[in-house]
Design a protein around this motif. Sequence first.
Motif, mmCIF file in Angstrom:
data_model
loop_
_atom_site.group_PDB
_atom_site.id
_atom_site.type_symbol
_atom_site.label_atom_id
_atom_site.label_comp_id
_atom_site.label_asym_id
_atom_site.label_seq_id
_atom_site.Cartn_x
_atom_site.Cartn_y
_atom_site.Cartn_z
ATOM 1 N N ALA A 1 0.823 -1.211 0.000
ATOM 2 C CA ALA A 1 0.000 0.000 0.000
ATOM 3 C C ALA A 1 0.854 1.256 0.000
ATOM 4 O O ALA A 1 0.520 2.259 -0.657
ATOM 5 C CB ALA A 1 -0.934 -0.017 1.206
ATOM 6 N N LYS B 1 -3.374 -0.249 -4.539
ATOM 7 C CA LYS B 1 -4.595 -0.357 -3.748
ATOM 8 C C LYS B 1 -4.617 -1.746 -3.120
ATOM 9 O O LYS B 1 -4.687 -2.763 -3.821
ATOM 10 C CB LYS B 1 -5.815 -0.145 -4.635
ATOM 11 C CG LYS B 1 -5.928 1.258 -5.219
ATOM 12 C CD LYS B 1 -7.210 1.422 -5.994
ATOM 13 C CE LYS B 1 -8.412 1.287 -5.094
ATOM 14 N NZ LYS B 1 -9.685 1.514 -5.802
ATOM 15 N N TYR C 1 -9.297 -3.641 -6.093
ATOM 16 C CA TYR C 1 -7.976 -3.559 -5.463
ATOM 17 C C TYR C 1 -6.930 -4.295 -6.306
ATOM 18 O O TYR C 1 -7.239 -5.260 -7.032
ATOM 19 C CB TYR C 1 -8.010 -4.167 -4.053
ATOM 20 C CG TYR C 1 -8.875 -3.388 -3.091
ATOM 21 C CD1 TYR C 1 -8.339 -2.323 -2.378
ATOM 22 C CD2 TYR C 1 -10.219 -3.729 -2.914
ATOM 23 C CE1 TYR C 1 -9.131 -1.620 -1.480
ATOM 24 C CE2 TYR C 1 -11.014 -3.018 -2.029
ATOM 25 C CZ TYR C 1 -10.460 -1.966 -1.309
ATOM 26 O OH TYR C 1 -11.225 -1.262 -0.441
#
Length: 818
Positions: free
Chosen positions: A642, A647, A728
């Motif tokens: 991160a 993401k 993500y």
Amino acid sequence: MDVPLNFNRQNSARFEREVSVDSVTVSDLVEQLSGFVRRQFPIFVFITSCCLALGLVYLFTTPPSFTSHAMLLIDSSKLRVLQQQQAPIGDIPIDTSYVETQVEILKSENIGLSVVKDLKLAEDSEFVGSGSGLIGWIKGLFSSFNVQPETKSDRVALGSFLAKRSVTRVARTYVLDIGFTSLNAARSADIANAIADAYIVDQLQSKYQATRRASSWLQDRIKELRQQASDADRAVLDYKQKNNIVSVGGSSDNPRLLGEQQIEEMNTQLGTARAAAEEAKARLERIDSVLKKDDAKDVPDATVTDTLHSEVINRLRNNYLDLAAKESIWSQRYGANHLAAVNLRTQMTEIRRSILDELGRIAQGYKSDYEIAKSRADGLEKNLEALVASSQVINRDRLGLSDLESTAKVYHTLYDSFLQRYMEAIQQESFPITEARVISAAAPPERKSGPLTLPVLGIAGFIGIMLSFGAAVLREAIDQVFRTSRQVESALQVNCLAVLPRLGPATGSTWLANGPAAWLGSGSSIVRSKPVAEKPERELENAGLSKVSDLITSVLSREATKNASIAPRHAAINKRLDFTNRPFLRQVVDEPLSGFAEAFRSIKIAADIGGSNRNHKVIGITSTIPGEGKSTVAANLAELIAHSGKKVILLDGDLRNPTLTRAMMPDSKAGILEVLNGTMTLDDAVCLDEQTGLNFVPGPLKSRLVHTNEVLASDSLKSLIDDLRQKYDYIIIDLPPLAPVVDVRATTKIVDSYIYVVEWGQTRKNLVQSQLLAAPELYDLLLGVVLNKADIRVMGRYEDYYGSYYDKKYYGRYGYSG
């Protein structure tokens, strides 16, 4: 023992090449040996130091000893003066076995006991006491102080004497080196010389005793042989007397008998008589032939031996020749018929007749001589035949006599031989000469022979190395845990993604197991939330809930009843993650230039590289047993990815023991179960780390489920993961350990790759292997193994590059901190 595993799909090609091509080379052996020494270096140092210390104690407590040497020569040339037979020119070499025999005689207890008694060593404390020094003191602790009998003290002194004595042959010569070691230099020389003297005296005594025994035996034997020879001679005489056998001469070996001599003489006389008869017969035949061929006109041939010596015949022949000459003259002169010539011829006839008469008389004498000689030869022949007949009888009797004479001769020969040996043995008793002589007497040594510092320390060091090597091998054999990446790859046949160093005494799984108080101490203001009372697992199992959605709804309904303040839902969730009191969970962010963070970057790189072959967006973090630090690895990996701008969402998938939720959101009221049940949206459940942008979905903190494997294998969770894949870049799931529960195996349909966390130096190899063997579907999806909580300082003993890798000397060149 390591259990071999099949290769996972990602690394099978690489490992097949390595296994088929890789072989043990010299460099590998050197590296393994050096690694073995580094790992067990403290053991080597400790045990070797102890042995060297004992060696020093031995050197300081043991009194010095001195060794003296006496040289003894084995020489048999001295004995040649005593030999009766002619000795060959030059020295006769001594057999090697003879010299070795003398060495053993010198080593015998007989020589040692003689020296012990002569020098009274049984009264010397050096030989009968426990000894001096450390070893003597130890022996004295276990020995009795009772007075020993004389015989036993001699044996004790003899044992100590033999232990300090040495006898060796000098190379291939006939010289023997007699050495003795004592605490006193002069004493050692005296004892070494005493050993040589005792050997020479023992040789003299042995020769004397042997000669005495031989003389005594020979004397008895000579008496027996004398009696046997006398009996044999008497038997010969009795036999001769009984059979009328008379010896008249000859040698002792071949005596002549009377009959043999008579036959020989008679045979000689017979030959002479036969020769005389033949001679007489020849003369008779000659004169008869002369008389038979007589011619009236000629003079008789008187060429016979006796006629030549007869005066009558010679005179008549001379007259006859004279008348013949006159008759020839008168016949030529007056004619053959002249009266004078006729008268001369008449006279010649008368003379011729007279010659023939004389020859006849001589012939009669020859005939008489022939008859006498023939009669004598016949008589001798008859006598010889009688003697031969008598001799045949005597010869038959002589056969028995020959046996008796041979027996008597043998007894006489033996008697003479034994008598000669007896006289030689009597003479040798008085000659004090042996084959050995001392060529170099022992002298007191100037330097000690022991204990020598270097040899003692060398032996102590060697023993220490051997003992430490055995102890090190034993430690290696019982050390069945993972300590290096090579061990991981060899035992599990998977990649070792990283080796994570230990962060501190109260980090990682220790904090996760004990809560924030373990990290902050007793004075911390953060207190671990106390979970509410939980319903026993047996009650949940009997609830009759067959569907996962029903199970989740039931749990949430029970929690809603107990906590009425849960609505609105988003107000009950702490939307911000606070790592102020939990720095170990984001160590990679707080210290991005540390070796710890660099290890996590290698994990991320492995996931990125593996993405070309397989999608690694959903990564599950698991371990074998609790406490290995899987949650710490999951949190730091998520924070690292991160922090790099990706993401990332972190899910606490350990539904039975949500350690990440207790650490990062201890006050959370809802989480992943509510999302799966539909009572809460994902956006309401997600917590945010504002610094890195990490999203975190907590687990069920207030209640514990029984059928968590059904939840993890449910379609609801799969749908949730599919939605997360769209939003993500990476989905990190902190899963429960593999050994206690089966939950991890239920996630193989939703997880792309697994990272397996193994605690360094704690988790046993066979346990990890057995768990991975029992879960082949998980093993096929295994991205690699992470060794956690490694002691980098100790790891340098296993693989030397680890120490330098994390050292600031190399790592600091790129701006990294320790």
